[in-house]
Design a protein around this motif. Sequence first.
Motif, PDB file in Angstrom:
ATOM      1  N   ARG A 265       5.304 -19.680   0.220  1.00  0.00           N
ATOM      2  CA  ARG A 265       4.360 -21.319   0.454  1.00  0.00           C
ATOM      3  C   ARG A 265       3.555 -21.802  -0.676  1.00  0.00           C
ATOM      4  NH1 ARG A 265       6.545 -20.839   5.541  1.00  0.00           N
ATOM      5  NH2 ARG A 265       8.817 -21.577   5.521  1.00  0.00           N
ATOM      6  N   GLN A 266       3.070 -22.956  -1.003  1.00  0.00           N
ATOM      7  CA  GLN A 266       2.126 -23.410  -1.846  1.00  0.00           C
ATOM      8  C   GLN A 266       0.915 -24.084  -0.807  1.00  0.00           C
ATOM      9  OE1 GLN A 266       2.664 -25.854  -5.257  1.00  0.00           O
ATOM     10  NE2 GLN A 266       0.117 -25.707  -5.930  1.00  0.00           N
TER      11      GLN A 266
ATOM     12  N   ARG B 207       9.657 -21.910  -2.453  1.00  0.00           N
ATOM     13  CA  ARG B 207       9.558 -21.107  -3.606  1.00  0.00           C
ATOM     14  C   ARG B 207      10.223 -19.614  -2.337  1.00  0.00           C
ATOM     15  NH1 ARG B 207       7.070 -18.877  -8.970  1.00  0.00           N
ATOM     16  NH2 ARG B 207       7.000 -21.352  -9.145  1.00  0.00           N
ATOM     17  N   HIS B 208      11.311 -19.345  -2.996  1.00  0.00           N
ATOM     18  CA  HIS B 208      12.089 -17.808  -2.404  1.00  0.00           C
ATOM     19  C   HIS B 208      11.884 -16.305  -3.949  1.00  0.00           C
ATOM     20  CE1 HIS B 208      13.184 -19.187   1.237  1.00  0.00           C
ATOM     21  NE2 HIS B 208      13.564 -20.431   0.853  1.00  0.00           N
TER      22      HIS B 208
ATOM     23  N   GLU C 294      -0.530 -23.380 -11.085  1.00  0.00           N
ATOM     24  CA  GLU C 294      -1.793 -21.856 -11.485  1.00  0.00           C
ATOM     25  C   GLU C 294      -1.314 -20.686 -11.144  1.00  0.00           C
ATOM     26  OE1 GLU C 294      -3.098 -24.784 -12.502  1.00  0.00           O
ATOM     27  OE2 GLU C 294      -2.477 -25.030 -14.311  1.00  0.00           O
ATOM     28  N   GLU C 295      -2.239 -21.100  -9.589  1.00  0.00           N
ATOM     29  CA  GLU C 295      -2.320 -20.184  -8.753  1.00  0.00           C
ATOM     30  C   GLU C 295      -0.779 -19.271  -8.044  1.00  0.00           C
ATOM     31  OE1 GLU C 295      -6.474 -20.849  -6.390  1.00  0.00           O
ATOM     32  OE2 GLU C 295      -5.485 -22.246  -6.486  1.00  0.00           O
ATOM     33  N   VAL C 296      -0.153 -20.474  -7.691  1.00  0.00           N
ATOM     34  CA  VAL C 296       0.751 -20.216  -7.070  1.00  0.00           C
ATOM     35  C   VAL C 296       2.246 -19.138  -8.537  1.00  0.00           C
ATOM     36  CG1 VAL C 296       3.147 -21.037  -6.042  1.00  0.00           C
ATOM     37  CG2 VAL C 296       1.402 -22.455  -5.463  1.00  0.00           C
ATOM     38  N   GLU C 297       2.224 -19.498  -9.332  1.00  0.00           N
ATOM     39  CA  GLU C 297       2.620 -19.283 -10.304  1.00  0.00           C
ATOM     40  C   GLU C 297       2.502 -17.723 -10.450  1.00  0.00           C
ATOM     41  OE1 GLU C 297       5.278 -20.014 -11.982  1.00  0.00           O
ATOM     42  OE2 GLU C 297       5.165 -21.598 -10.812  1.00  0.00           O
TER      43      GLU C 297
ATOM     44  N   THR D 184       3.223 -11.496  -9.201  1.00  0.00           N
ATOM     45  CA  THR D 184       2.835 -10.512  -8.458  1.00  0.00           C
ATOM     46  C   THR D 184       3.579 -10.311  -6.973  1.00  0.00           C
ATOM     47  OG1 THR D 184       0.395 -11.127  -8.602  1.00  0.00           O
ATOM     48  CG2 THR D 184       0.786  -9.578  -7.172  1.00  0.00           C
ATOM     49  N   VAL D 185       4.120 -11.410  -6.768  1.00  0.00           N
ATOM     50  CA  VAL D 185       5.162 -10.769  -5.327  1.00  0.00           C
ATOM     51  C   VAL D 185       6.511 -10.352  -6.896  1.00  0.00           C
ATOM     52  CG1 VAL D 185       6.888 -11.778  -3.907  1.00  0.00           C
ATOM     53  CG2 VAL D 185       4.609 -12.163  -4.381  1.00  0.00           C
ATOM     54  N   ALA D 186       6.946 -10.905  -7.493  1.00  0.00           N
ATOM     55  CA  ALA D 186       8.175 -10.552  -7.767  1.00  0.00           C
ATOM     56  C   ALA D 186       8.076  -8.942  -8.230  1.00  0.00           C
ATOM     57  CB  ALA D 186       8.674 -11.561  -9.428  1.00  0.00           C
TER      58      ALA D 186
END
Length: 133
Positions: free
Chosen positions: A102-103, A6-7, A110-113, A118-120
């Motif tokens: 990257r996952q 995801r970017h 859920e962890e990726v979300e 957090t990144v956003a």
Amino acid sequence: MESRTRHIDVHITRPMSEVYVFAADPLNLPRWASGLAGATVERDGEQWVTESPMGRVTFAFAPRNELGVLDHDVTLPSGQVVHNPVRVIRDGDECDVVFTLRQAPGTSDEEVERDAATVAADLTTLKAVVEAL
């Protein structure tokens, strides 16, 4: 499980060079990157050390460059190294900052979300801080 990418990006109304110089300085991380850096960042040889939400981590940025490459490797308390591709991309007198998430195998959706949120949030903070300079 197939790896997903995801970017996550933000547009910043400041010149690419200014954003890059600010974001590439590890000592500025506590001002905008709460997902990585705690209140203090210290140099340890070629790496940097901080207390993060994940525990004590070390990290190293790609060498300074004029291309806007802000890639950094983070070594987690477990010893796992996570490579984080980040680019500051010129858009006239402004720029975009793009973080590639990257996952990792074994990481839940859920962890990726949670990581993506957090990144956003960190990129939104970077935008606010740099545009206020």
